[in-house]
Design an enzyme around this catalytic site. Structure first.
Site, PDB file in Angstrom:
ATOM      1  N   PHE A  57      -5.503  87.018  -5.740  1.00 44.99           N
ATOM      2  CA  PHE A  57      -5.483  86.857  -7.198  1.00 44.99           C
ATOM      3  C   PHE A  57      -6.868  86.638  -7.791  1.00 44.99           C
ATOM      4  O   PHE A  57      -7.040  86.715  -9.005  1.00 44.99           O
ATOM      5  CB  PHE A  57      -4.524  85.737  -7.622  1.00 44.99           C
ATOM      6  N   GLY A  91      -1.831  97.730  -2.730  1.00 46.74           N
ATOM      7  CA  GLY A  91      -1.587  97.607  -4.156  1.00 46.74           C
ATOM      8  C   GLY A  91      -1.343  96.154  -4.508  1.00 46.74           C
ATOM      9  O   GLY A  91      -1.267  95.295  -3.634  1.00 46.74           O
ATOM     10  N   GLU A 150       3.098  93.287   4.939  1.00 48.32           N
ATOM     11  CA  GLU A 150       2.342  92.072   4.596  1.00 48.32           C
ATOM     12  C   GLU A 150       1.167  91.877   5.556  1.00 48.32           C
ATOM     13  O   GLU A 150       0.924  90.790   6.067  1.00 48.32           O
ATOM     14  CB  GLU A 150       3.262  90.846   4.594  1.00 48.32           C
ATOM     15  N   CYS A 161      -3.147  94.620 -15.579  1.00 45.08           N
ATOM     16  CA  CYS A 161      -4.222  95.613 -15.671  1.00 45.08           C
ATOM     17  C   CYS A 161      -5.562  94.868 -15.720  1.00 45.08           C
ATOM     18  O   CYS A 161      -5.598  93.638 -15.785  1.00 45.08           O
ATOM     19  CB  CYS A 161      -4.036  96.478 -16.911  1.00 45.08           C
ATOM     20  N   ILE A 190       3.345  81.937  -0.456  1.00 41.05           N
ATOM     21  CA  ILE A 190       4.446  82.890  -0.541  1.00 41.05           C
ATOM     22  C   ILE A 190       5.194  82.662  -1.845  1.00 41.05           C
ATOM     23  O   ILE A 190       5.540  81.537  -2.197  1.00 41.05           O
ATOM     24  CB  ILE A 190       5.414  82.720   0.655  1.00 41.05           C
ATOM     25  N   GLY A 191       5.423  83.750  -2.561  1.00 47.19           N
ATOM     26  CA  GLY A 191       6.154  83.655  -3.817  1.00 47.19           C
ATOM     27  C   GLY A 191       6.434  85.026  -4.381  1.00 47.19           C
ATOM     28  O   GLY A 191       5.903  86.033  -3.915  1.00 47.19           O
ATOM     29  N   THR A 195       6.232  97.643   0.007  1.00 50.54           N
ATOM     30  CA  THR A 195       7.303  97.548   1.004  1.00 50.54           C
ATOM     31  C   THR A 195       8.307  98.675   0.820  1.00 50.54           C
ATOM     32  O   THR A 195       8.792  99.244   1.800  1.00 50.54           O
ATOM     33  CB  THR A 195       7.990  96.170   0.921  1.00 50.54           C
ATOM     34  N   SER A 252       4.115  96.457  -6.676  1.00 55.43           N
ATOM     35  CA  SER A 252       3.730  97.863  -6.833  1.00 55.43           C
ATOM     36  C   SER A 252       4.557  98.795  -5.954  1.00 55.43           C
ATOM     37  O   SER A 252       4.387 100.008  -6.034  1.00 55.43           O
ATOM     38  CB  SER A 252       2.238  98.042  -6.530  1.00 55.43           C
TER      39      SER A 252
END
EC number: 2.7.1.21
Length: 182
Positions: free
Chosen positions: A117, A8, A85, A174, A164-165, A15, A12
Site C-alpha cells: 500500500f 496487480g 499470494e 488510481c 490479511i484482509g 486469483t 484486480s
C-alpha cells in the site's frame, strides 16, 4: 519450461486469472498443483477461492506452506504449478523454487500483488522478475472515481505492511486517488 507472473492491486482478479489458467490445463489433462502461503485464509476445504467467492474445485493437488523449497519432491510429478499470494513467500525461496521448477520443464504460474500500500515492490516479486518469461499486469476499478486502478490503499493500521484482509481493509485506487489519499 517457463514462469508466468500475474500481478496487480487488490481486487484486480489475480486469483481469478490463476484459476482460469489452471482450469484450462486441468481440462487438457495436465497434472496441476496449486500452492499458497500458510498465511492465506481464502482456501476452503482444499479449494481455491477468489475474493468474489468463486471456487475452483477441479482435480488438482493443493498445498499450503510457508516454504516452497520444502515442497519440491511433492510437486515434481506435476506439469503445472500455480502459486497464489506469492508476495508472502521469502524472496530467495520463491525465486529459487520457480527457477528450479521451470528448469525442470514445469509451467509455473505465479500470482501476487504488484506492490504494497506504500507502492513498494515486495522483495520476493522483484527477485523473481528477471527469471520470468511473461508478466501480465491486471488493473482493478478505483473505488473513488471508477477509473482503472493500479494501486491499493489501506484504510487503517498503516504501520503494519503485511496484514490479511479484504474490502474491510484494502481499497484499489488510481494514481490520482492514491495521491489524494496520502
Amino acid at each position: 519450461m517457463s514462469i508466468e507472473l500475474i500481478i496487480g492491486p487488490m481486487f484486480s482478479g489475480k486469483t481469478t486469472e490463476l484459476m482460469r489458467k489452471i482450469n484450462r490445463y486441468i481440462l487438457s489433462n495436465q497434472k496441476c498443483v496449486i500452492i499458497t502461503h500458510n498465511i492465506d485464509n481464502r482456501f476452503i476445504n482444499k479449494n481455491i477461492i477468489n475474493h468474489d467467492g468463486n471456487i475452483l474445485n477441479k482435480e488438482y493437488l493443493y498445498i499450503k506452506t510457508n516454504n516452497l523449497i520444502n515442497e519440491i519432491n511433492i510437486v515434481d510429478n506435476y506439469d503445472i504449478i500455480g502459486i497464489d499470494e506469492c508476495q508472502f513467500f521469502e524472496e530467495n525461496d520463491l525465486e529459487q523454487f520457480c527457477d528450479k521448477m521451470a528448469n525442470n520443464k514445469k509451467k509455473v504460474i505465479v500470482a501476487g500483488l504488484n506492490c504494497d500500500f506504500n507502492r513498494n515492490i515486495f522483495n520476493s516479486i522483484s527477485k523473481l522478475i528477471p527469471k520470468v518469461e511473461k508478466i501480465k499486469k491486471l488493473q482493478a476499478i478505483c473505488q473513488f472515481c471508477y477509473k482503472d486502478a493500479s494501486f491499493t490503499i489501506k484504510k487503517h493500521n498503516k504501520n503494519q505492511i503485511i496484514e490479511i484482509g479484504g474490502q474491510d481493509l484494502y481499497v484499489p485506487v488510481c494514481r490520482l486517488c492514491y495521491n489524494n489519499s496520502y
